[in-house]
Design a protein around this motif. Structure first.
Motif, PDB file in Angstrom:
ATOM      1  N   VAL A 219      -7.303 121.954  89.745  1.00 33.75           N
ATOM      2  CA  VAL A 219      -8.686 121.702  90.171  1.00 33.75           C
ATOM      3  C   VAL A 219      -9.505 121.243  88.968  1.00 33.75           C
ATOM      4  N   MET A 220     -10.279 120.178  89.169  1.00 32.98           N
ATOM      5  CA  MET A 220     -11.241 119.727  88.156  1.00 32.98           C
ATOM      6  C   MET A 220     -12.646 119.967  88.704  1.00 32.98           C
ATOM      7  N   GLU A 221     -13.461 120.680  87.943  1.00 33.90           N
ATOM      8  CA  GLU A 221     -14.820 121.006  88.400  1.00 33.90           C
ATOM      9  C   GLU A 221     -15.841 120.604  87.339  1.00 33.90           C
ATOM     10  N   ARG A 222     -16.877 119.934  87.778  1.00 33.30           N
ATOM     11  CA  ARG A 222     -17.958 119.573  86.856  1.00 33.30           C
ATOM     12  C   ARG A 222     -19.111 120.552  87.046  1.00 33.30           C
ATOM     13  N   SER A 223     -19.575 121.130  85.950  1.00 36.19           N
ATOM     14  CA  SER A 223     -20.706 122.066  86.015  1.00 36.19           C
ATOM     15  C   SER A 223     -21.986 121.293  86.308  1.00 36.19           C
ATOM     16  N   PRO A 224     -22.992 121.961  86.886  1.00 37.25           N
ATOM     17  CA  PRO A 224     -24.246 121.268  87.218  1.00 37.25           C
ATOM     18  C   PRO A 224     -24.939 120.710  85.972  1.00 37.25           C
ATOM     19  N   SER A 225     -25.649 119.612  86.166  1.00 34.08           N
ATOM     20  CA  SER A 225     -26.439 119.026  85.080  1.00 34.08           C
ATOM     21  C   SER A 225     -27.567 119.975  84.684  1.00 34.08           C
ATOM     22  N   LYS A 226     -27.896 119.974  83.391  1.00 27.85           N
ATOM     23  CA  LYS A 226     -28.985 120.812  82.901  1.00 27.85           C
ATOM     24  C   LYS A 226     -30.310 120.047  82.837  1.00 27.85           C
ATOM     25  N   ARG A 227     -30.295 118.799  83.272  1.00 30.50           N
ATOM     26  CA  ARG A 227     -31.498 117.969  83.123  1.00 30.50           C
ATOM     27  C   ARG A 227     -32.685 118.530  83.908  1.00 30.50           C
ATOM     28  N   SER A 228     -32.450 118.930  85.160  1.00 32.50           N
ATOM     29  CA  SER A 228     -33.569 119.452  85.955  1.00 32.50           C
ATOM     30  C   SER A 228     -34.091 120.759  85.366  1.00 32.50           C
ATOM     31  N   GLU A 229     -33.191 121.574  84.823  1.00 29.00           N
ATOM     32  CA  GLU A 229     -33.608 122.829  84.173  1.00 29.00           C
ATOM     33  C   GLU A 229     -34.507 122.531  82.973  1.00 29.00           C
ATOM     34  N   ILE A 230     -34.156 121.511  82.200  1.00 28.58           N
ATOM     35  CA  ILE A 230     -34.934 121.145  81.012  1.00 28.58           C
ATOM     36  C   ILE A 230     -36.333 120.695  81.402  1.00 28.58           C
ATOM     37  N   ILE A 231     -36.413 119.835  82.410  1.00 28.75           N
ATOM     38  CA  ILE A 231     -37.716 119.326  82.845  1.00 28.75           C
ATOM     39  C   ILE A 231     -38.554 120.461  83.427  1.00 28.75           C
ATOM     40  N   LYS A 232     -37.891 121.373  84.166  1.00 27.61           N
ATOM     41  CA  LYS A 232     -38.608 122.535  84.714  1.00 27.61           C
ATOM     42  C   LYS A 232     -39.150 123.412  83.592  1.00 27.61           C
ATOM     43  N   ASN A 233     -38.349 123.624  82.559  1.00 24.31           N
ATOM     44  CA  ASN A 233     -38.791 124.458  81.439  1.00 24.31           C
ATOM     45  C   ASN A 233     -39.961 123.821  80.698  1.00 24.31           C
ATOM     46  N   ILE A 234     -39.970 122.509  80.607  1.00 25.16           N
ATOM     47  CA  ILE A 234     -41.108 121.813  79.988  1.00 25.16           C
ATOM     48  C   ILE A 234     -42.382 122.136  80.758  1.00 25.16           C
ATOM     49  N   ALA A 235     -42.291 122.068  82.078  1.00 23.44           N
ATOM     50  CA  ALA A 235     -43.461 122.378  82.913  1.00 23.44           C
ATOM     51  C   ALA A 235     -43.912 123.818  82.732  1.00 23.44           C
ATOM     52  N   ASP A 253     -42.484 115.262  87.455  1.00 23.94           N
ATOM     53  CA  ASP A 253     -41.209 114.755  86.923  1.00 23.94           C
ATOM     54  C   ASP A 253     -40.044 115.626  87.383  1.00 23.94           C
ATOM     55  N   ALA A 254     -40.266 116.940  87.342  1.00 24.63           N
ATOM     56  CA  ALA A 254     -39.192 117.876  87.689  1.00 24.63           C
ATOM     57  C   ALA A 254     -38.815 117.755  89.163  1.00 24.63           C
ATOM     58  N   LYS A 255     -39.821 117.609  90.037  1.00 21.92           N
ATOM     59  CA  LYS A 255     -39.532 117.500  91.470  1.00 21.92           C
ATOM     60  C   LYS A 255     -38.861 116.173  91.800  1.00 21.92           C
ATOM     61  N   ALA A 256     -39.202 115.141  91.037  1.00 22.72           N
ATOM     62  CA  ALA A 256     -38.520 113.854  91.231  1.00 22.72           C
ATOM     63  C   ALA A 256     -37.048 113.976  90.857  1.00 22.72           C
ATOM     64  N   GLU A 257     -36.769 114.788  89.839  1.00 22.96           N
ATOM     65  CA  GLU A 257     -35.402 114.998  89.389  1.00 22.96           C
ATOM     66  C   GLU A 257     -34.627 115.885  90.362  1.00 22.96           C
TER      67      GLU A 257
END
Length: 421
Positions: A219-235, A253-257
Motif C-alpha cells: 500500500v502507498m499512502e500520501r499524508s494530507p497536505s499541510k498547506r490549509s493548516e498553515i493558512i489557517k494558522n496564519i489567520a 484565503d484559508a476557506k478558498a484552500e
C-alpha cells in the motif's frame, strides 16, 4: 631615514604575521586537546589584526574559529551556533574570492554536520519547553539546508508552542510563499508470518519484500497536505495579535484552500463576534451547522462558542442537538447543565442587592424561584446523563454541587454516596 622606516615596517608586519600564525597554532593545539575555551582566547588575541592578514591566514583563522564555536555549541552554548555558521561561511567567501580553496570543502562538510546538531539541540529545547530557542535553531537549520522546508515548518510549530506568535507568523508566511505542501508518501505491506502491517523505507524496499513472498498487500499512502493548516494558522495568529482585517483576509484565503473545513467557519464567526458584527456571526454559525448537521463535535463547538459569547439559548440548542446525535456525549451534557447554572448564578447579584421592603422581599422570592428552577433544569440534564454514564465523576461532582446549592440534602447525600465520599 626612509630606508630605516621601511625596515621597521617590514619587521612590524613580520612580527604581526608571526604572532597570527603562533596564536592560530595555539588555538589548533588547544582544540585537539578538547579545550575550546583556550582556543577561543588565542583567536581573540589576534582578532583585531586578522583583516590585514593574507587570504590564506584569514581562511585558516575563520576555519579554526568555526571549529571552536561548533565545539562550544555542542557543549550547550546556544549562541555559538550562529558564530560557527558565520565563520564557516566566511571561509568559503574568502577562498572563493582568492581562488585558493584549502578549507572550503571541510567548511561545507562542517556546515552540513551542523544541520544535524541544530536539529538535535532543537529537539532538546522543545523537550525542555524552551520553544523560542528551539524555533531559532530549527530556522538556522532551514537556512543551512533550504531544500529541507520541513525544518521551517517545525520552527513555526515550536514558536506557536511557546506563544511567540509574531515569530511563528513570519515562518508561516514564508511557508505560504514557498507554496509548502508537506505531504509525504508512506509505503506499507503486510507481514505474511505475523499478519501485521509494517512500514517500509521506500517503494523499492516494499517491492523487493513483496516479491520475496514474505510480505503481501503493498500500500502507498500520501499524508494530507499541510498547506490549509498553515493558512489557517496564519489567520488564527492574526486574530491573536489583534490584526482583525488581516485575519479576515487570511480566513478568505484559508476557506478558498479548504472550503469544507467547518472549523474555519467557526473561527471566522468568532472573529466577527469579537468585531461586533453579530449578524455576520449568526450567519456563519448557521452556515457551519448546515455544513455538518449530523456531526456532534461540530454542534458541541457551536455550543461552546455561543456559550462563551453569552448566547445561552443558542448554546443550548447546539448542545441538545449534539446530545440528540450522540446520547452519551458527556461534555455536551455537562455544558448544557452549566448554561442553566450560569443563568441562575446571574440572578444572585440582583438578589443580594435587594433590601427588606415588602416589594424587595417579593422580588427576592421571585428571583430565588427562577434561580432554583434553573438549577433544577441543570440537575435534570445530569440525571439523564447518568443513565448512560452512571460512574462519571464529572457528572456526579457537578450534580452534587447543584443539589448542595439548592439545599436538597436528600439528593446531595445520595450523589455523595455514588461518589464514594
Amino acid at each position: 631615514m626612509r630606508t630605516k622606516l621601511f625596515i621597521l615596517m617590514a619587521m612590524l608586519f613580520s612580527t604581526l604575521a608571526f604572532a597570527q600564525k603562533s596564536e592560530l597554532k595555539d588555538a589548533e593545539k588547544a582544540l585537539k586537546n578538547g579545550d575550546a575555551t583556550a582556543a577561543k582566547s588565542s583567536l581573540e588575541s589576534i582578532s583585531g589584526m586578522i583583516d590585514g592578514a593574507d587570504e590564506r591566514t584569514q581562511a585558516q583563522y575563520y576555519f579554526v574559529r568555526g571549529q571552536v564555536f561548533s565545539d562550544l555549541a555542542k557543549k550547550g552554548q546556544a549562541s555559538a551556533f550562529d558564530e560557527a555558521i558565520s565563520s564557516y561561511k566566511k571561509v568559503i567567501e574568502i577562498e572563493n574570492a582568492s581562488g585558493k580553496a584549502k578549507y572550503s570543502s571541510d567548511s561545507e562538510q562542517m556546515l552540513a554536520g551542523m544541520t544535524s546538531d541544530l536539529i538535535n539541540a532543537a529537539v532538546d529545547d522543545n523537550n525542555n519547553k524552551k520553544y523560542k530557542e528551539g524555533a531559532d535553531k530549527l530556522y538556522m537549520a532551514y537556512q543551512l539546508s533550504p531544500r529541507d522546508t520541513i525544518y521551517l515548518y517545525y520552527a513555526a510549530s515550536s514558536a506557536v508552542n511557546g506563544q511567540h506568535y509574531e515569530e511563528a507568523l513570519g515562518y508561516y508566511e514564508e511557508l505560504k510563499k514557498l507554496n509548502y505542501d508537506g505531504s509525504t508518501m508512506s509505503y506499507k505491506a503486510t507481514n505474511v508470518e505475523t499478519g501485521e502491517v509494517e512500514e517500509m523505507n521506500d517503494k523499492t524496499q516494499m517491492d523487493i519484500m513483496v516479491k520475496s513472498g514474505t510480505y503481501k498487500d503493498p500500500v502507498m499512502e500520501r499524508s494530507p497536505s499541510k498547506r490549509s493548516e498553515i493558512i489557517k494558522n496564519i489567520a488564527l495568529i492574526y486574530t491573536q495579535l489583534g490584526q482583525d482585517e488581516k485575519a479576515l483576509q487570511a480566513y478568505t484565503d484559508a476557506k478558498a484552500e479548504n472550503p469544507n473545513d467547518v472549523n474555519l467557519v467557526l473561527n471566522e464567526a468568532n472573529l466577527y463576534y469579537k468585531m461586533g458584527d453579530k449578524d455576520k456571526f449568526k450567519a456563519l454559525m448557521a452556515e457551519a451547522s448546515a455544513m455538518a448537521p449530523d456531526n456532534p463535535d461540530l454542534q458541541y463547538n457551536i455550543g461552546v462558542i455561543n456559550m462563551e459569547q453569552g448566547n445561552l439559548e443558542e448554546a443550548r440548542t447546539a448542545y441538545k442537538r449534539a446530545i440528540e446525535i450522540n446520547p452519551g456525549y458527556v461534555n455536551a451534557q455537562l455544558n448544557l447543565s452549566t448554561t442553566y447554572v450560569n443563568e441562575g448564578n446571574g440572578l444572585i447579584d440582583e438578589m443580594n442587592s435587594l433590601g427588606n421592603s415588602r416589594a424587595d422581599i417579593a422580588r427576592y422570592e421571585e428571583l430565588k424561584k427562577q434561580k432554583d428552577d434553573l438549577f433544577r433544569e441543570g440537575a435534570i440534564v445530569l440525571e439523564d446523563a447518568l443513565k448512560n454514564n452512571p460512574d462519571n465523576q464529572g457528572i456526579l461532582t457537578q450534580l452534587k454541587n447543584i443539589y448542595g446549592a439548592l439545599g436538597d440534602n436528600e439528593n446531595f447525600m445520595r450523589v455523595k454516596k455514588l461518589l464514594g465520599e
